[in-house]
Write an enzyme that holds these catalytic residues in place. Sequence first.
Site, mmCIF file in Angstrom:
data_model
loop_
_atom_site.group_PDB
_atom_site.id
_atom_site.type_symbol
_atom_site.label_atom_id
_atom_site.label_comp_id
_atom_site.label_asym_id
_atom_site.label_seq_id
_atom_site.Cartn_x
_atom_site.Cartn_y
_atom_site.Cartn_z
ATOM 1 N N ILE A 90 -14.822 0.362 8.983
ATOM 2 C CA ILE A 90 -14.347 0.988 7.735
ATOM 3 C C ILE A 90 -15.091 0.447 6.511
ATOM 4 O O ILE A 90 -15.544 1.202 5.661
ATOM 5 C CB ILE A 90 -12.822 0.768 7.548
ATOM 6 C CG1 ILE A 90 -12.039 1.155 8.809
ATOM 7 C CG2 ILE A 90 -12.309 1.516 6.309
ATOM 8 C CD1 ILE A 90 -11.903 2.619 9.097
ATOM 9 N N PRO A 145 -16.495 4.046 -2.684
ATOM 10 C CA PRO A 145 -16.738 5.288 -3.442
ATOM 11 C C PRO A 145 -15.451 6.097 -3.619
ATOM 12 O O PRO A 145 -14.470 5.883 -2.898
ATOM 13 C CB PRO A 145 -17.718 6.052 -2.542
ATOM 14 C CG PRO A 145 -17.483 5.517 -1.172
ATOM 15 C CD PRO A 145 -17.015 4.091 -1.319
ATOM 16 N N ILE A 146 -15.468 7.036 -4.578
ATOM 17 C CA ILE A 146 -14.300 7.920 -4.776
ATOM 18 C C ILE A 146 -14.723 9.387 -4.728
ATOM 19 O O ILE A 146 -14.025 10.262 -5.227
ATOM 20 C CB ILE A 146 -13.529 7.623 -6.087
ATOM 21 C CG1 ILE A 146 -14.474 7.696 -7.292
ATOM 22 C CG2 ILE A 146 -12.817 6.288 -6.034
ATOM 23 C CD1 ILE A 146 -13.723 7.859 -8.610
ATOM 24 N N ASP A 168 -7.280 -3.817 7.729
ATOM 25 C CA ASP A 168 -6.579 -4.848 6.957
ATOM 26 C C ASP A 168 -6.008 -5.965 7.835
ATOM 27 O O ASP A 168 -5.401 -6.911 7.330
ATOM 28 C CB ASP A 168 -5.460 -4.215 6.111
ATOM 29 C CG ASP A 168 -6.018 -3.402 4.948
ATOM 30 O OD1 ASP A 168 -7.239 -3.470 4.714
ATOM 31 O OD2 ASP A 168 -5.233 -2.703 4.283
ATOM 32 N N ASN A 211 0.811 -1.222 0.000
ATOM 33 C CA ASN A 211 0.000 0.000 0.000
ATOM 34 C C ASN A 211 0.845 1.273 0.000
ATOM 35 O O ASN A 211 0.334 2.353 -0.267
ATOM 36 C CB ASN A 211 -0.969 0.000 1.184
ATOM 37 C CG ASN A 211 -2.111 -0.973 0.968
ATOM 38 O OD1 ASN A 211 -2.223 -1.561 -0.107
ATOM 39 N ND2 ASN A 211 -2.942 -1.165 1.979
ATOM 40 N N ARG A 219 -8.570 -1.450 -7.747
ATOM 41 C CA ARG A 219 -9.177 -0.130 -7.531
ATOM 42 C C ARG A 219 -8.152 0.968 -7.302
ATOM 43 O O ARG A 219 -8.409 2.137 -7.582
ATOM 44 C CB ARG A 219 -10.162 -0.210 -6.366
ATOM 45 C CG ARG A 219 -11.477 -0.700 -6.824
ATOM 46 C CD ARG A 219 -12.223 -1.480 -5.779
ATOM 47 N NE ARG A 219 -13.105 -2.414 -6.473
ATOM 48 C CZ ARG A 219 -12.753 -3.635 -6.815
ATOM 49 N NH1 ARG A 219 -11.562 -4.117 -6.493
ATOM 50 N NH2 ARG A 219 -13.571 -4.400 -7.481
ATOM 51 N N CYS A 221 -16.262 -3.720 -4.517
ATOM 52 C CA CYS A 221 -15.606 -5.021 -4.475
ATOM 53 C C CYS A 221 -16.239 -5.824 -3.343
ATOM 54 O O CYS A 221 -17.169 -5.339 -2.684
ATOM 55 C CB CYS A 221 -14.098 -4.894 -4.303
ATOM 56 S SG CYS A 221 -13.608 -4.333 -2.683
ATOM 57 N N ARG A 275 -2.266 -11.131 -4.396
ATOM 58 C CA ARG A 275 -2.336 -9.674 -4.637
ATOM 59 C C ARG A 275 -1.534 -8.916 -3.587
ATOM 60 O O ARG A 275 -1.058 -7.809 -3.847
ATOM 61 C CB ARG A 275 -3.789 -9.202 -4.588
ATOM 62 C CG ARG A 275 -4.629 -9.654 -5.763
ATOM 63 C CD ARG A 275 -5.981 -8.980 -5.724
ATOM 64 N NE ARG A 275 -5.817 -7.573 -5.390
ATOM 65 C CZ ARG A 275 -6.692 -6.855 -4.685
ATOM 66 N NH1 ARG A 275 -7.787 -7.399 -4.250
ATOM 67 N NH2 ARG A 275 -6.459 -5.591 -4.414
HETATM 68 C C1 UD1 Z 1 -6.783 1.812 1.540
HETATM 69 C C2 UD1 Z 1 -6.029 0.508 1.480
HETATM 70 C C3 UD1 Z 1 -6.905 -0.640 1.979
HETATM 71 C C4 UD1 Z 1 -7.445 -0.316 3.379
HETATM 72 C C5 UD1 Z 1 -8.087 1.068 3.412
HETATM 73 C C6 UD1 Z 1 -8.479 1.496 4.819
HETATM 74 C C7 UD1 Z 1 -4.548 0.822 -0.380
HETATM 75 C C8 UD1 Z 1 -4.194 0.491 -1.792
HETATM 76 N N1 UD1 Z 1 -5.653 0.278 0.085
HETATM 77 O O1 UD1 Z 1 -7.918 1.697 0.690
HETATM 78 O O2 UD1 Z 1 -6.115 -1.820 2.012
HETATM 79 O O3 UD1 Z 1 -8.401 -1.289 3.746
HETATM 80 O O4 UD1 Z 1 -7.188 2.055 2.899
HETATM 81 O O5 UD1 Z 1 -7.359 1.480 5.654
HETATM 82 O O6 UD1 Z 1 -3.831 1.542 0.283
HETATM 83 N N2 UD1 Z 1 -14.484 6.614 1.365
HETATM 84 C C9 UD1 Z 1 -15.503 7.446 0.934
HETATM 85 N N3 UD1 Z 1 -15.262 8.223 -0.164
HETATM 86 C C10 UD1 Z 1 -14.072 8.226 -0.824
HETATM 87 C C11 UD1 Z 1 -13.039 7.378 -0.376
HETATM 88 C C12 UD1 Z 1 -13.272 6.594 0.720
HETATM 89 O O7 UD1 Z 1 -16.576 7.469 1.520
HETATM 90 O O8 UD1 Z 1 -13.929 8.978 -1.801
HETATM 91 C C13 UD1 Z 1 -14.706 5.744 2.544
HETATM 92 C C14 UD1 Z 1 -14.639 4.263 2.193
HETATM 93 O O9 UD1 Z 1 -15.894 3.772 1.759
HETATM 94 C C15 UD1 Z 1 -14.207 3.663 3.517
HETATM 95 C C16 UD1 Z 1 -13.312 4.744 4.142
HETATM 96 O O10 UD1 Z 1 -13.634 5.954 3.456
HETATM 97 O O11 UD1 Z 1 -15.335 3.489 4.351
HETATM 98 C C17 UD1 Z 1 -11.833 4.471 4.029
HETATM 99 O O12 UD1 Z 1 -11.496 4.301 2.675
HETATM 100 P P1 UD1 Z 1 -10.040 4.666 2.126
HETATM 101 O O13 UD1 Z 1 -9.167 5.026 3.264
HETATM 102 O O14 UD1 Z 1 -10.184 5.615 0.996
HETATM 103 O O15 UD1 Z 1 -9.570 3.256 1.543
HETATM 104 P P2 UD1 Z 1 -8.698 2.994 0.242
HETATM 105 O O16 UD1 Z 1 -7.741 4.102 0.043
HETATM 106 O O17 UD1 Z 1 -9.591 2.598 -0.874
#
Ligand code: UD1
Length: 418
Positions: free
Chosen positions: A326, A122-123, A304, A23, A92, A116, A396
């Site tokens: 989370i 979401p982004i 994780d 990560n 992703r 997934c 992965r």
């Molecule tokens: C990263 C890690 C993943 C880990 C996660 C939380 C990588 C490649 N992946 O995923 O292994 O499980 O952090 O520690 O580093 N959210 C929103 N809107 C957004 C983005 C996120 O609502 O635009 C929410 C997500 O649904 C989730 C929370 O925020 O509930 C945390 O997500 P995020 O920290 O963004 O996870 P990733 O970066 O995808």
Amino acid sequence: MDKIIIEGGRKLKGEVEVSGSKNACLPLMVAALLGKGRSRITGAPDLMDVRTMGQVIRTLGAEAELADGVFSLDSRGFSRCEAPYDLVRTMRASIYVMGPLLARLGRARVSLPGGCAIGARPINLHLAGFEALGAKVVLKHGYVEATAKKLKGARIVLDKPSVGATCNLMMAAALAQGTSYLHNAAQEPEITDLANFLNRMGGRVQGAGTDCIEIKGVSSLTGCEYAVIPDRIEAATFLCAAAITGGSIRVRRARLDHLGFVAEKLALHGMQLSEEDGALRVVPARGPKPVNICTMPYPGFPTDLQAQWMALMAVTPGTSVITETIWENRFLHVSELTRLGADISIQGNSAVVKGVRRLSGAPVMASDLRASAALVLAALAARGRTEISRIYHLDRGYEALEKKLARLGARVKRVGAA
Ligand code: UD1
């Protein structure tokens, strides 16, 4: 598809070395696109996700290669702005390319990642941040299309401390005009690693590791050489493997300062942890205790590691409660652990785990990356033979896990499916 077969019941012993952090490595690979010329990231783990990110980067026109633990990138051909669905849907984290695309090419067309097994993913926070930096963002035909003549520094408050959004916005802001502030930023060690990498390239990032990051935009960045941090989740998985088998091991390159609450939870479970010449030595608990956990952003207990902790609690006498805050659907491993004899019931976003004396081996199926690791741990503790299928999930994120465990004395082998 390969399977892993484990004959459980052996205490682990000896020494193991943690690989580079997946990560941390993924955003660094993409951040290298921000620099003019060549970059080298050493200690890069040989994992499916790292290879996929290499492919995404090549699709954008840059040269990228992973060989002998070194990821090399030459950004001179970086000129194409589209990350297609076929690649993004397999990983992703491909969404990370948006930051560098907008910062250097002023245009990005990236497939929406979709959800997934563990959640919707979401982004919206990434996109709102790009808009705050002056980009125009539209969704068309399953793709995010963003354009910006020149990004402009801004004050951005994240609704949640998203790791992905923090990385993406740091990268975009690094080449923006003026200063940006990211409030409620993620504080994970992987974020600090990215800030250090950007600064090595000539960036001006301060405050990473706290909830407010200041990014002073610069007009250009150069390529650089950088060593990625060790994988804290892999390290903690080995600590759990030692605990679950009652073994004593040394985990080289495991960093206590990156473990956050995990070290405290292991201590409450009764394990002794000590630092010794660049390694963490773990001595198992005499009378292991059940320990509740609730997943939280760093330095809280990492989501994780939730599945692996559940495997450990499944064989720890007493009752523990594991709460996942989370990801909305991150208990897929429960039904498979139950097949191995675990006593776990789900109540909303909590799992109540009643420790059993012994698990018993059975065929099980991995559903996602960390769930696979939990099944491996449970199998190491179980009596008899466990066959884990769909281990491409494991590949992965864990480099040569079965080989490392075998060197610690586990009876484990990988077989190709007939
Ligand atoms: C990263 C890690 C993943 C880990 C996660 C939380 C990588 C490649 N992946 O995923 O292994 O499980 O952090 O520690 O580093 N959210 C929103 N809107 C957004 C983005 C996120 O609502 O635009 C929410 C997500 O649904 C989730 C929370 O925020 O509930 C945390 O997500 P995020 O920290 O963004 O996870 P990733 O970066 O995808």
